[in-house]
Motif scaffolding. Structure first.
Motif, PDB file in Angstrom:
ATOM      1  N   VAL A 214      -4.650  -2.783  -0.698  1.00  0.00           N
ATOM      2  CA  VAL A 214      -3.985  -1.487  -0.520  1.00  0.00           C
ATOM      3  C   VAL A 214      -3.302  -1.433   0.853  1.00  0.00           C
ATOM      4  N   ALA A 215      -2.043  -1.064   0.854  1.00  0.00           N
ATOM      5  CA  ALA A 215      -1.226  -0.964   2.067  1.00  0.00           C
ATOM      6  C   ALA A 215      -1.116  -2.307   2.795  1.00  0.00           C
ATOM      7  N   GLY A 216      -1.446  -3.387   2.103  1.00  0.00           N
ATOM      8  CA  GLY A 216      -1.344  -4.716   2.712  1.00  0.00           C
ATOM      9  C   GLY A 216      -2.424  -4.992   3.739  1.00  0.00           C
ATOM     10  N   LEU A 217      -3.460  -4.139   3.773  1.00  0.00           N
ATOM     11  CA  LEU A 217      -4.543  -4.324   4.746  1.00  0.00           C
ATOM     12  C   LEU A 217      -5.732  -5.024   4.084  1.00  0.00           C
ATOM     13  N   LEU A 276      -4.400  -2.723  -7.538  1.00  0.00           N
ATOM     14  CA  LEU A 276      -4.902  -1.505  -6.879  1.00  0.00           C
ATOM     15  C   LEU A 276      -3.915  -0.977  -5.832  1.00  0.00           C
ATOM     16  N   ALA A 277      -3.171  -1.891  -5.214  1.00  0.00           N
ATOM     17  CA  ALA A 277      -2.200  -1.462  -4.199  1.00  0.00           C
ATOM     18  C   ALA A 277      -1.099  -0.598  -4.806  1.00  0.00           C
ATOM     19  N   LEU A 285      -1.946   6.236  -0.063  1.00  0.00           N
ATOM     20  CA  LEU A 285      -2.595   5.779   1.167  1.00  0.00           C
ATOM     21  C   LEU A 285      -1.615   4.989   2.027  1.00  0.00           C
ATOM     22  N   LYS A 286      -0.811   4.189   1.372  1.00  0.00           N
ATOM     23  CA  LYS A 286       0.183   3.405   2.126  1.00  0.00           C
ATOM     24  C   LYS A 286       1.173   4.336   2.824  1.00  0.00           C
ATOM     25  N   ARG A 287       1.649   5.356   2.091  1.00  0.00           N
ATOM     26  CA  ARG A 287       2.607   6.294   2.705  1.00  0.00           C
ATOM     27  C   ARG A 287       1.959   7.014   3.891  1.00  0.00           C
ATOM     28  N   GLU A 288       0.742   7.457   3.705  1.00  0.00           N
ATOM     29  CA  GLU A 288       0.054   8.183   4.785  1.00  0.00           C
ATOM     30  C   GLU A 288      -0.157   7.286   6.007  1.00  0.00           C
TER      31      GLU A 288
END
Ligand code: SF4
Length: 295
Positions: A214-217, A276-277, A285-288
């Protein structure tokens, strides 16, 4: 010459009358042109780093994103209250896998085994075992050599990176390394064969697992995937030690994992574009996080 297959390790065991770990040790000495003492000293440093990371975990740190942290401690407290359905060793394996993988996400010192994202799997099966069994330092180093040899073979034949082979290559490889290490600690006369079956079963059970952070993390779902890697390793090791065999030979399983990884769509190889990403929550979550921290 580096270890190219599990078969090669088994052949060297037979030819030289060596145990699995000794073949890997000899290979390291040859590859890096170091003495036995220097090789073992480096492995001891690795083991101590795992111990120190586990000992200094408090559960208070959070990752920069805030998505990860504290779950290892929650699991420990749950275990302490006697609530865990697994109980004993396996519940501690779960807690340790969470703690170590969180430590990576929270920028604490860890041992990449084989990668940082999968750093929780191997220590999670070894560290709690020290509480339940009287293991010497030498036995633990032997187990780490076994794990290293398995990781080397998979890296050469397939992949150990989520970006090239999906999570099956990262958590799957860590799980196979941990399963082999556990068998080595318990193995008897057929140690080599049992290690092979344990590695094959651990890899088979995670085959096809995609990499979708998720969010590349390396946080969600990575931390909790370390748990399944560790618990899968325990079950694969137990099956192998019980005499259960993989119907597909271990080198063929590794080759199949490599093929699945190569044919896996790019969306499922650490690009954070699928799985899931790409869920509504994953995207939110990525936008936030992007709004909070920038690109
Ligand atoms: S999802 Fe990807 S980044 Fe996360 S642990 Fe698996 S391979 Fe590593």
């Amino acid at each position: 010459m580096a270890l190219a297959s599990m078969k090669e390790i088994f052949e060297r065991m037979a030819q030289n009358g060596q145990e699995f770990w000794e073949v890997v040790l000899a290979d390291d000495m040859e590859e890096r042109q170091v003495s036995r003492e220097a090789s073992m000293a480096k492995m001891l440093t690795t083991w101590r780093a795992m111990q120190e990371s586990a000992d200094s975990y408090t559960g208070r740190k959070r990752s920069v994103s805030g998505l990860v942290g504290g779950d290892g401690m929650k699991m420990r407290q749950y275990n302490f209250r006697g609530c865990a359905m697994t109980g004993g060793y396996v519940s501690e394996v779960i807690a340790e896998a969470l703690s170590m993988a969180e430590s990576n996400a929270c920028m604490r010192r860890i041992v990449a085994a084989p990668t940082a994202g999968a750093c929780g799997v191997l220590p999670a099966v070894l560290l709690p075992l020290c509480k339940y069994e009287e293991l010497t330092q030498h036995q633990l180093l032997e187990a780490l050599y076994v794990a290293a040899g398995i990781g080397e073979v998979i890296a050469r034949k397939a992949s150990i990176a989520g970006a090239s082979g999906g999570c099956q290559a990262e958590i799957g490889t860590a799980s196979a390394m941990a399963a082999g290490a556990l068998v080595a600690l318990r193995g008897g006369e057929n140690e080599g064969e049992q290690i092979g079956h344990a590695v094959a079963m651990a890899l088979k059970n995670l085959m096809g697992l995609v990499c979708d952070p998720v969010a590349g993390l390396v946080e969600v779902p990575c931390v909790k995937r370390n748990v399944i890697g560790a618990v899968n390793a325990v079950s694969a090791a137990d099956m192998a030690l019980a005499g259960i065999e993989s119907r597909i030979p271990v080198d063929e399983v590794i080759d199949a994992m490599g093929e699945v990884g190569r044919r896996m769509p790019v969306e499922f190889r650490e690009t954070a574009l699928g799985g899931l990403a790409a869920t509504p929550t994953g995207e939110r979550l990525k936008r936030e996080l992007t709004a909070r921290h920038g690109n």
